[in-house]
Design a protein around this motif. Structure first.
Motif, PDB file in Angstrom:
ATOM      1  N   HIS A   1      15.827   9.148  -0.175  1.00  0.00           N
ATOM      2  CA  HIS A   1      15.013   8.069   0.371  1.00  0.00           C
ATOM      3  C   HIS A   1      15.349   6.735  -0.285  1.00  0.00           C
ATOM      4  N   THR A   2      15.486   6.765  -1.573  1.00  0.00           N
ATOM      5  CA  THR A   2      15.824   5.535  -2.291  1.00  0.00           C
ATOM      6  C   THR A   2      17.178   4.989  -1.834  1.00  0.00           C
ATOM      7  N   ALA A   3      18.134   5.888  -1.708  1.00  0.00           N
ATOM      8  CA  ALA A   3      19.467   5.460  -1.274  1.00  0.00           C
ATOM      9  C   ALA A   3      19.434   4.912   0.147  1.00  0.00           C
ATOM     10  N   CYS A   4      18.706   5.567   1.005  1.00  0.00           N
ATOM     11  CA  CYS A   4      18.649   5.126   2.404  1.00  0.00           C
ATOM     12  C   CYS A   4      17.904   3.801   2.535  1.00  0.00           C
ATOM     13  N   GLU A   5      16.865   3.637   1.767  1.00  0.00           N
ATOM     14  CA  GLU A   5      16.161   2.349   1.804  1.00  0.00           C
ATOM     15  C   GLU A   5      17.064   1.220   1.315  1.00  0.00           C
ATOM     16  N   ALA A   6      17.822   1.512   0.286  1.00  0.00           N
ATOM     17  CA  ALA A   6      18.714   0.472  -0.225  1.00  0.00           C
ATOM     18  C   ALA A   6      19.746   0.079   0.818  1.00  0.00           C
ATOM     19  N   GLU A   7      20.178   1.032   1.586  1.00  0.00           N
ATOM     20  CA  GLU A   7      21.243   0.772   2.567  1.00  0.00           C
ATOM     21  C   GLU A   7      20.695   0.133   3.843  1.00  0.00           C
ATOM     22  N   TYR A   8      19.486   0.513   4.215  1.00  0.00           N
ATOM     23  CA  TYR A   8      19.010   0.133   5.546  1.00  0.00           C
ATOM     24  C   TYR A   8      17.751  -0.728   5.576  1.00  0.00           C
ATOM     25  N   LEU A   9      17.026  -0.783   4.496  1.00  0.00           N
ATOM     26  CA  LEU A   9      15.684  -1.348   4.616  1.00  0.00           C
ATOM     27  C   LEU A   9      15.328  -2.444   3.620  1.00  0.00           C
ATOM     28  N   ASP A  10      15.663  -2.269   2.373  1.00  0.00           N
ATOM     29  CA  ASP A  10      15.067  -3.092   1.316  1.00  0.00           C
ATOM     30  C   ASP A  10      15.137  -4.590   1.595  1.00  0.00           C
ATOM     31  N   ALA A  11      16.302  -5.072   1.922  1.00  0.00           N
ATOM     32  CA  ALA A  11      16.453  -6.513   2.122  1.00  0.00           C
ATOM     33  C   ALA A  11      15.670  -6.986   3.338  1.00  0.00           C
ATOM     34  N   VAL A  12      15.703  -6.184   4.380  1.00  0.00           N
ATOM     35  CA  VAL A  12      14.995  -6.556   5.610  1.00  0.00           C
ATOM     36  C   VAL A  12      13.489  -6.579   5.369  1.00  0.00           C
ATOM     37  N   SER A  13      13.000  -5.570   4.678  1.00  0.00           N
ATOM     38  CA  SER A  13      11.567  -5.476   4.431  1.00  0.00           C
ATOM     39  C   SER A  13      11.075  -6.618   3.546  1.00  0.00           C
ATOM     40  N   ALA A  14      11.815  -6.884   2.491  1.00  0.00           N
ATOM     41  CA  ALA A  14      11.409  -7.976   1.600  1.00  0.00           C
ATOM     42  C   ALA A  14      11.378  -9.300   2.349  1.00  0.00           C
ATOM     43  N   LEU A  15      12.376  -9.520   3.161  1.00  0.00           N
ATOM     44  CA  LEU A  15      12.420 -10.771   3.917  1.00  0.00           C
ATOM     45  C   LEU A  15      11.312 -10.810   4.967  1.00  0.00           C
ATOM     46  N   TYR A  16      11.071  -9.660   5.594  1.00  0.00           N
ATOM     47  CA  TYR A  16      10.004  -9.618   6.594  1.00  0.00           C
ATOM     48  C   TYR A  16       8.666 -10.036   5.996  1.00  0.00           C
ATOM     49  N   PHE A  17       8.302  -9.415   4.887  1.00  0.00           N
ATOM     50  CA  PHE A  17       6.995  -9.728   4.304  1.00  0.00           C
ATOM     51  C   PHE A  17       6.956 -11.152   3.759  1.00  0.00           C
ATOM     52  N   ASP A  18       8.072 -11.609   3.279  1.00  0.00           N
ATOM     53  CA  ASP A  18       8.098 -12.990   2.795  1.00  0.00           C
ATOM     54  C   ASP A  18       7.813 -13.962   3.928  1.00  0.00           C
ATOM     55  N   GLN A  19       8.363 -13.683   5.059  1.00  0.00           N
ATOM     56  CA  GLN A  19       8.235 -14.605   6.179  1.00  0.00           C
ATOM     57  C   GLN A  19       7.010 -14.344   7.039  1.00  0.00           C
ATOM     58  N   ASN A  20       6.548 -13.117   7.051  1.00  0.00           N
ATOM     59  CA  ASN A  20       5.498 -12.752   8.006  1.00  0.00           C
ATOM     60  C   ASN A  20       4.240 -12.167   7.396  1.00  0.00           C
ATOM     61  N   GLY A  21       4.289 -11.862   6.132  1.00  0.00           N
ATOM     62  CA  GLY A  21       3.126 -11.239   5.509  1.00  0.00           C
ATOM     63  C   GLY A  21       1.912 -12.145   5.548  1.00  0.00           C
ATOM     64  N   PRO A  22       0.743 -11.552   5.404  1.00  0.00           N
ATOM     65  CA  PRO A  22      -0.476 -12.359   5.449  1.00  0.00           C
ATOM     66  C   PRO A  22      -0.526 -13.357   4.302  1.00  0.00           C
ATOM     67  N   THR A  23      -1.124 -14.462   4.578  1.00  0.00           N
ATOM     68  CA  THR A  23      -1.333 -15.442   3.517  1.00  0.00           C
ATOM     69  C   THR A  23      -2.510 -15.010   2.656  1.00  0.00           C
ATOM     70  N   ASP A  24      -2.666 -15.673   1.535  1.00  0.00           N
ATOM     71  CA  ASP A  24      -3.819 -15.375   0.691  1.00  0.00           C
ATOM     72  C   ASP A  24      -5.120 -15.622   1.452  1.00  0.00           C
ATOM     73  N   ASP A  25      -5.147 -16.685   2.219  1.00  0.00           N
ATOM     74  CA  ASP A  25      -6.349 -16.994   2.983  1.00  0.00           C
ATOM     75  C   ASP A  25      -6.634 -15.916   4.022  1.00  0.00           C
ATOM     76  N   GLU A  26      -5.592 -15.463   4.672  1.00  0.00           N
ATOM     77  CA  GLU A  26      -5.779 -14.397   5.662  1.00  0.00           C
ATOM     78  C   GLU A  26      -6.269 -13.119   5.000  1.00  0.00           C
ATOM     79  N   ASN A  27      -5.702 -12.849   3.859  1.00  0.00           N
ATOM     80  CA  ASN A  27      -6.120 -11.649   3.155  1.00  0.00           C
ATOM     81  C   ASN A  27      -7.577 -11.749   2.709  1.00  0.00           C
ATOM     82  N   ALA A  28      -7.942 -12.919   2.223  1.00  0.00           N
ATOM     83  CA  ALA A  28      -9.337 -13.121   1.814  1.00  0.00           C
ATOM     84  C   ALA A  28     -10.264 -12.995   3.015  1.00  0.00           C
ATOM     85  N   ALA A  29      -9.832 -13.529   4.137  1.00  0.00           N
ATOM     86  CA  ALA A  29     -10.649 -13.448   5.348  1.00  0.00           C
ATOM     87  C   ALA A  29     -10.815 -11.997   5.789  1.00  0.00           C
ATOM     88  N   ALA A  30      -9.746 -11.239   5.702  1.00  0.00           N
ATOM     89  CA  ALA A  30      -9.817  -9.832   6.096  1.00  0.00           C
ATOM     90  C   ALA A  30     -10.769  -9.064   5.190  1.00  0.00           C
TER      91      ALA A  30
END
Lengths: 130, 183
Positions: free
Chosen positions: B105-134
């Motif tokens: 799993h670790t190897a597959c994430e490194a090859e296929y996911l890690d960079a995409v996921s980190a970038l996704y959450f950086d660009q699309n993750g909830p803001t602090d305000d959104e999180n507080a609102a939730a």
């Protein structure tokens, strides 16, 4: 204090993982019946939690600057064997509102003491930026 | 620009300035450029990941494709039953049955996911305000159901006071979805 807590509750009554954040609040909890976990986009496993917890408190460094946090759990599921479960979330969803800017504590409970449970976590910007 | 990207301000280099600079009118070095510090700058980006985020963005579709890549990768390594579920932009989860799955799993994430996921959450993750609102909405949900929750208590603590943990988590997910509808 934390503003969110999440648990990965596992099938087969094997393990329960509590991920909580912030002020180091000792999490002691008991559920006397089975439940379905729906938090976190997909943890829809059946689980049961009916014994006292043994809390293992793992303190992380702050995750300021990390965009996501991942919890990995290896759990034993009756009839299936070991299942690696991961839960990945935006850092904000785990973030304390001001306390160190990030994840503070993870609580893990292997409530039935199977000993097969393994718990780990990582900061997903793990390759250096954290 | 990436919403949450950290920025590093670089002091300009006065190329070709020479001794004239020393005699200039006490001017301080100027900030002439800024460089963003990418959330994936320290994460190796595979060719597969590059194909998804070459434009500098990671969408939910990209993340889903990356997770499909992980599933296929795990299949090729002898773990054919991996599944995942998305609850974007908040989180996602994956299960990988089988002994010794962690290394694969670790190897597959490194090859296929890690960079995409980190970038996704950086660009699309909830803001602090959104999180507080939730979390505020989730607390409201608990209280409306008759639970006595102290005024100054955070949701993450309150959820442990509620006997029906399933309900508490449903409150949270519903609140998150209300603040930011699922993608």
């Amino acid at each position: 204090m934390s503003n969110i807590g999440k648990r990965l509750l596992t099938a087969g009554a094997a393990t329960i993982v509590v991920l909580t954040l912030g002020a180091g609040v000792a999490v002691a909890h008991n559920h006397s019946s089975g439940f379905t976990e729906t938090t976190g986009g997909g943890c829809t496993k059946r689980g049961q939690h009916n014994q006292s917890d043994t809390i293992i408190n793992a303190t992380t460094t702050a995750v300021s600057g990390c965009s996501q946090v991942q919890v990995k759990v290896c759990r034993f599921v009756s009839g299936t064997g070991n299942v690696l479960s991961t839960h990945t979330a935006a850092t904000q969803a785990f973030k304390t509102h001001s306390n160190n800017g990030g994840l503070d504590h993870l609580y893990y409970s292997d409530h039935n003491g199977l000993g097969s449970a393994w718990f780990g976590f990582r900061l997903s910007d793990h390759a250096g930026s954290c | 620009m990436m919403r949450a990207a950290r920025r590093v301000l670089l002091v300009a280099i006065f190329a070709g300035c020479g001794s004239a600079c020393a005699n200039s009118d006490n001017s301080s070095p100027e900030l002439t450029s800024e460089v963003q510090e990418s959330p994936v700058q320290n994460i190796p980006v595979s060719a597969f990941e590059e194909s998804l985020i070459a434009d500098g963005t990671a969408s939910a579709v990209d993340l889903d494709a990356a997770l499909e890549g992980v599933v296929a990768c795990l299949d090729s390594k002898g773990y054919p039953s991996a599944t995942y579920e998305l609850h974007l932009p908040w989180d996602y989860s994956m299960d990988v049955p089988g002994e010794g799955a962690d290394a694969a799993h670790t190897a597959c994430e490194a090859e296929y996911l890690d960079a995409v996921s980190a970038l996704y959450f950086d660009q699309n993750g909830p803001t602090d305000d959104e999180n507080a609102a939730a979390n505020a909405l989730a607390l409201e949900c608990l209280r409306e159901a008759g639970n006595s929750i102290p005024e100054d208590m955070e949701f993450s603590d309150a959820m442990f006071l509620v006997d029906d943990f399933e309900f508490a988590t449903q409150c949270l997910v519903q609140a998150q979805d209300e603040v930011r509808p699922p993608e």
